[in-house]
Design a protein around this motif. Structure first.
Motif, PDB file in Angstrom:
ATOM      1  N   THR A  27       5.217  12.217  39.345  1.00 42.98           N
ATOM      2  CA  THR A  27       4.684  11.227  38.418  1.00 42.98           C
ATOM      3  C   THR A  27       5.677  10.803  37.352  1.00 42.98           C
ATOM      4  O   THR A  27       5.574   9.713  36.791  1.00 42.98           O
ATOM      5  N   GLY A  28       6.660  11.661  37.064  1.00 39.35           N
ATOM      6  CA  GLY A  28       7.579  11.352  35.984  1.00 39.35           C
ATOM      7  C   GLY A  28       6.927  11.585  34.640  1.00 39.35           C
ATOM      8  O   GLY A  28       5.875  12.215  34.541  1.00 39.35           O
ATOM      9  N   ASN A  29       7.543  11.054  33.588  1.00 39.79           N
ATOM     10  CA  ASN A  29       7.035  11.263  32.239  1.00 39.79           C
ATOM     11  C   ASN A  29       6.520   9.990  31.578  1.00 39.79           C
ATOM     12  O   ASN A  29       5.701  10.057  30.666  1.00 39.79           O
ATOM     13  N   ASN A  30       6.968   8.852  32.039  1.00 37.57           N
ATOM     14  CA  ASN A  30       6.628   7.592  31.399  1.00 37.57           C
ATOM     15  C   ASN A  30       5.751   6.777  32.341  1.00 37.57           C
ATOM     16  O   ASN A  30       6.238   5.991  33.153  1.00 37.57           O
ATOM     17  N   TYR A  31       4.449   6.986  32.241  1.00 40.55           N
ATOM     18  CA  TYR A  31       3.547   6.283  33.138  1.00 40.55           C
ATOM     19  C   TYR A  31       2.167   6.171  32.515  1.00 40.55           C
ATOM     20  O   TYR A  31       1.887   6.757  31.458  1.00 40.55           O
ATOM     21  N   ALA A  32       1.362   5.384  33.145  1.00 42.77           N
ATOM     22  CA  ALA A  32      -0.032   5.236  32.725  1.00 42.77           C
ATOM     23  C   ALA A  32      -0.937   5.441  33.932  1.00 42.77           C
ATOM     24  O   ALA A  32      -0.554   5.155  35.073  1.00 42.77           O
ATOM     25  N   PHE A  46      -9.979  -4.614  35.645  1.00 43.57           N
ATOM     26  CA  PHE A  46      -9.533  -3.544  34.757  1.00 43.57           C
ATOM     27  C   PHE A  46     -10.695  -2.987  33.945  1.00 43.57           C
ATOM     28  O   PHE A  46     -11.541  -3.738  33.451  1.00 43.57           O
ATOM     29  N   ILE A  47     -10.679  -1.658  33.786  1.00 46.80           N
ATOM     30  CA  ILE A  47     -11.663  -0.992  32.935  1.00 46.80           C
ATOM     31  C   ILE A  47     -10.964  -0.375  31.729  1.00 46.80           C
ATOM     32  O   ILE A  47     -11.266  -0.685  30.584  1.00 46.80           O
ATOM     33  N   ALA A  48     -10.036   0.526  32.003  1.00 44.23           N
ATOM     34  CA  ALA A  48      -9.361   1.249  30.924  1.00 44.23           C
ATOM     35  C   ALA A  48      -8.121   1.923  31.485  1.00 44.23           C
ATOM     36  O   ALA A  48      -8.018   2.166  32.690  1.00 44.23           O
ATOM     37  N   ALA A  49      -7.194   2.236  30.585  1.00 40.09           N
ATOM     38  CA  ALA A  49      -5.977   2.940  30.977  1.00 40.09           C
ATOM     39  C   ALA A  49      -5.541   3.859  29.853  1.00 40.09           C
ATOM     40  O   ALA A  49      -5.878   3.631  28.681  1.00 40.09           O
ATOM     41  N   ILE A  50      -4.792   4.881  30.230  1.00 43.26           N
ATOM     42  CA  ILE A  50      -4.278   5.834  29.259  1.00 43.26           C
ATOM     43  C   ILE A  50      -2.795   6.069  29.526  1.00 43.26           C
ATOM     44  O   ILE A  50      -2.383   6.233  30.674  1.00 43.26           O
ATOM     45  N   ARG A  51      -1.995   6.004  28.476  1.00 45.69           N
ATOM     46  CA  ARG A  51      -0.578   6.249  28.584  1.00 45.69           C
ATOM     47  C   ARG A  51      -0.380   7.765  28.512  1.00 45.69           C
ATOM     48  O   ARG A  51      -0.763   8.379  27.507  1.00 45.69           O
ATOM     49  N   TRP A  52       0.274   8.319  29.537  1.00 50.12           N
ATOM     50  CA  TRP A  52       0.249   9.775  29.649  1.00 50.12           C
ATOM     51  C   TRP A  52       1.024  10.467  28.536  1.00 50.12           C
ATOM     52  O   TRP A  52       0.617  11.505  28.038  1.00 50.12           O
ATOM     53  N   SER A  53       2.167   9.925  28.124  1.00 53.75           N
ATOM     54  CA  SER A  53       3.002  10.612  27.137  1.00 53.75           C
ATOM     55  C   SER A  53       2.375  10.640  25.748  1.00 53.75           C
ATOM     56  O   SER A  53       2.568  11.596  25.000  1.00 53.75           O
ATOM     57  N   ILE A 102       4.248  -0.899  29.975  1.00 49.51           N
ATOM     58  CA  ILE A 102       4.390  -2.160  29.264  1.00 49.51           C
ATOM     59  C   ILE A 102       2.986  -2.611  28.898  1.00 49.51           C
ATOM     60  O   ILE A 102       2.179  -2.911  29.769  1.00 49.51           O
ATOM     61  N   SER A 103       2.706  -2.658  27.637  1.00 48.80           N
ATOM     62  CA  SER A 103       1.329  -2.882  27.193  1.00 48.80           C
ATOM     63  C   SER A 103       0.750  -4.185  27.717  1.00 48.80           C
ATOM     64  O   SER A 103      -0.435  -4.263  28.031  1.00 48.80           O
ATOM     65  N   PRO A 109      -3.894  -5.269  37.818  1.00 45.68           N
ATOM     66  CA  PRO A 109      -3.845  -4.384  38.991  1.00 45.68           C
ATOM     67  C   PRO A 109      -2.588  -4.571  39.832  1.00 45.68           C
ATOM     68  O   PRO A 109      -2.119  -3.629  40.460  1.00 45.68           O
ATOM     69  N   ASN A 110      -2.028  -5.772  39.834  1.00 45.22           N
ATOM     70  CA  ASN A 110      -0.819  -6.014  40.624  1.00 45.22           C
ATOM     71  C   ASN A 110       0.380  -5.227  40.118  1.00 45.22           C
ATOM     72  O   ASN A 110       1.382  -5.096  40.835  1.00 45.22           O
ATOM     73  N   MET A 111       0.325  -4.723  38.890  1.00 45.74           N
ATOM     74  CA  MET A 111       1.449  -3.995  38.315  1.00 45.74           C
ATOM     75  C   MET A 111       1.340  -2.491  38.553  1.00 45.74           C
ATOM     76  O   MET A 111       2.189  -1.736  38.093  1.00 45.74           O
ATOM     77  N   TYR A 112       0.305  -2.047  39.260  1.00 43.01           N
ATOM     78  CA  TYR A 112       0.135  -0.625  39.536  1.00 43.01           C
ATOM     79  C   TYR A 112       0.784  -0.279  40.870  1.00 43.01           C
ATOM     80  O   TYR A 112       0.724  -1.054  41.824  1.00 43.01           O
ATOM     81  N   ASP A 113       1.391   0.897  40.909  1.00 35.47           N
ATOM     82  CA  ASP A 113       2.210   1.287  42.056  1.00 35.47           C
ATOM     83  C   ASP A 113       1.440   2.057  43.118  1.00 35.47           C
ATOM     84  O   ASP A 113       1.748   1.964  44.312  1.00 35.47           O
ATOM     85  N   TYR A 114       0.506   2.866  42.682  1.00 33.06           N
ATOM     86  CA  TYR A 114      -0.252   3.700  43.618  1.00 33.06           C
ATOM     87  C   TYR A 114      -1.731   3.647  43.248  1.00 33.06           C
ATOM     88  O   TYR A 114      -2.079   3.501  42.072  1.00 33.06           O
ATOM     89  N   TRP A 115      -2.557   3.840  44.274  1.00 30.87           N
ATOM     90  CA  TRP A 115      -4.005   3.821  44.078  1.00 30.87           C
ATOM     91  C   TRP A 115      -4.656   5.016  44.762  1.00 30.87           C
ATOM     92  O   TRP A 115      -4.193   5.471  45.817  1.00 30.87           O
ATOM     93  N   GLY A 116      -5.742   5.470  44.158  1.00 27.49           N
ATOM     94  CA  GLY A 116      -6.588   6.428  44.831  1.00 27.49           C
ATOM     95  C   GLY A 116      -7.446   5.738  45.863  1.00 27.49           C
ATOM     96  O   GLY A 116      -7.416   4.506  46.007  1.00 27.49           O
ATOM     97  N   GLN A 117      -8.263   6.508  46.558  1.00 28.21           N
ATOM     98  CA  GLN A 117      -9.015   5.985  47.686  1.00 28.21           C
ATOM     99  C   GLN A 117     -10.275   5.235  47.267  1.00 28.21           C
ATOM    100  O   GLN A 117     -10.881   4.562  48.085  1.00 28.21           O
ATOM    101  N   GLY A 118     -10.647   5.320  46.014  1.00 31.44           N
ATOM    102  CA  GLY A 118     -11.855   4.651  45.544  1.00 31.44           C
ATOM    103  C   GLY A 118     -13.077   5.523  45.703  1.00 31.44           C
ATOM    104  O   GLY A 118     -13.182   6.324  46.641  1.00 31.44           O
TER     105      GLY A 118
END
Length: 125
Positions: A27-32, A46-53, A102-103, A109-118
């Motif tokens: 996952t690295g360190n700089n992700y959401a 979109f619903i919500a997001a959290i910046r991990w760091s 990037i806020s 959604p197009n800027m997300y790299d990976y997705w769960g199965q839903g």
């Protein structure tokens, strides 16, 4: 990066539900991590997001107050607590991983790299 979502189900209107999403891999360190939903015939929203760091959060304004995103750092897991659910909340809920933060694009959604199965959430009237 792998994402495993869980917690969906059938709930009556006015009820609550908590979704979880566990992230694994590099996952690295700089992700959401974010939550989105998609109803039949509609685009992923979109619903919500959290910046991990930092733990800072961003919400879709219309859902803030009923939906709350949180994280468990030691488990690399995020949650979505949903309350006062309505039939219009019925959808497949997805968690996504966005490398780099990037806020201005965190809700796209197009800027997300990976997705769960839903996971399906159905709210009955």
């Amino acid at each position: 990066v792998q994402l495993q979502a869980s917690g969906g189900g059938l709930v009556q209107a006015g009820g609550s539900l908590r979704l979880s999403c566990a992230a694994s891999g590099r996952t690295g360190n700089n992700y959401a991590l974010g939550w989105f939903r998609q109803a039949p015939g509609e685009e992923r929203a979109f619903i919500a997001a959290i910046r991990w760091s930092t733990g800072s959060t961003t919400y879709e304004n219309s859902l803030k107050g009923r939906f709350t995103i949180s994280r468990e750092r030691d488990k690399n897991t995020i949650h979505l607590q949903m309350s006062s659910l309505k039939p219009d909340d019925t959808a497949v809920y997805y968690c996504g991983y966005k490398g780099g933060v990037i806020s201005s694009t965190i809700g796209s959604p197009n800027m997300y790299d990976y997705w769960g199965q839903g996971t399906q959430v159905t709210v009955s009237s």
